[in-house]
Design a protein around this motif. Structure first.
Motif, PDB file in Angstrom:
ATOM      1  N   ASP A 148       3.145 -11.217 -68.100  1.00  0.00           N
ATOM      2  CA  ASP A 148       2.300 -12.208 -68.763  1.00  0.00           C
ATOM      3  C   ASP A 148       1.320 -11.552 -69.740  1.00  0.00           C
ATOM      4  O   ASP A 148       0.139 -11.895 -69.784  1.00  0.00           O
ATOM      5  N   GLY A 149       1.813 -10.576 -70.485  1.00  0.00           N
ATOM      6  CA  GLY A 149       1.013  -9.903 -71.497  1.00  0.00           C
ATOM      7  C   GLY A 149       0.082  -8.830 -70.972  1.00  0.00           C
ATOM      8  O   GLY A 149      -0.622  -8.184 -71.742  1.00  0.00           O
ATOM      9  N   VAL A 150       0.064  -8.618 -69.665  1.00  0.00           N
ATOM     10  CA  VAL A 150      -0.814  -7.629 -69.056  1.00  0.00           C
ATOM     11  C   VAL A 150       0.025  -6.440 -68.593  1.00  0.00           C
ATOM     12  O   VAL A 150       1.031  -6.612 -67.890  1.00  0.00           O
ATOM     13  N   THR A 151      -0.382  -5.221 -68.974  1.00  0.00           N
ATOM     14  CA  THR A 151       0.334  -4.018 -68.567  1.00  0.00           C
ATOM     15  C   THR A 151      -0.111  -3.601 -67.174  1.00  0.00           C
ATOM     16  O   THR A 151      -1.312  -3.494 -66.902  1.00  0.00           O
ATOM     17  N   GLU A 152       0.872  -3.405 -66.287  1.00  0.00           N
ATOM     18  CA  GLU A 152       0.618  -2.943 -64.928  1.00  0.00           C
ATOM     19  C   GLU A 152       1.288  -1.581 -64.760  1.00  0.00           C
ATOM     20  O   GLU A 152       2.333  -1.322 -65.343  1.00  0.00           O
ATOM     21  N   ARG A 153       0.683  -0.743 -63.945  1.00  0.00           N
ATOM     22  CA  ARG A 153       1.286   0.561 -63.635  1.00  0.00           C
ATOM     23  C   ARG A 153       1.233   0.743 -62.119  1.00  0.00           C
ATOM     24  O   ARG A 153       0.156   0.659 -61.521  1.00  0.00           O
TER      25      ARG A 153
END
Length: 156
Positions: free
Chosen positions: A92-97
């Motif tokens: 949803d447009g958010v970068t997760e790592r």
């Protein structure tokens, strides 16, 4: 490339993926290769399984991944077997790592773009819904058109 029914010998998941199909079937894929021709042949041979088909494979490596990928037909499970791996995804447009160490896993949701970076020598196991998989170079900001396996509308 050929599917092996009722294999009784050990299968090296580093060189020979196993296809999980309808009816709880599990068939090693001998002669598989990561090239467009082999991917097309694999897609054609597994088209009847639709979105339920999965590829199981072990990948060994080290360093940053060179591509993003997305699996629109279903979720992908990534399991760290040795070393450590960072899975980066855009939800949803958010970068997760997510950082994984041996014994840990993460699920990349269907349709989510993700990349894998192996921190030192690492082995991962993936269980992937390959139907319609897309890839794009890590340096590219736009998905490439149908670089991976064909989607349901393209399968023979």
């Amino acid at each position: 490339m050929r599917f092996v029914n009722h294999e009784r010998n050990a299968t090296d998941l580093r060189t020979t993926p196993v296809h999980l199909g309808l009816g709880s079937s599990a068939k090693p894929v001998e002669g598989f290769a990561w090239d467009p021709e082999a991917l097309q042949a694999y897609s054609a041979a597994t088209a009847a399984d639709g979105a339920e088909g999965r590829m199981v494979m072990i990948f060994d490596g080290e360093g940053p991944g060179d591509h993003w990928e997305s699996h629109p037909a279903g979720d992908e499970l990534v399991v760290c077997l040795s070393g450590s791996v960072a899975v980066t995804r855009v939800v949803d447009g958010v970068t997760e790592r997510v950082l994984l160490v041996p014994g840990q896993a993460t699920v990349n949701p269907a349709g989510v773009w993700h990349a894998v970076d192996m921190e030192g020598p690492t082995s991962i196991l993936s269980i992937t819904a390959t139907l319609g998989t897309d890839h794009r170079p890590r340096s590219d900001t736009r998905p490439a058109e149908h670089v991976g396996t064909p989607g349901p509308e393209e399968a023979p």
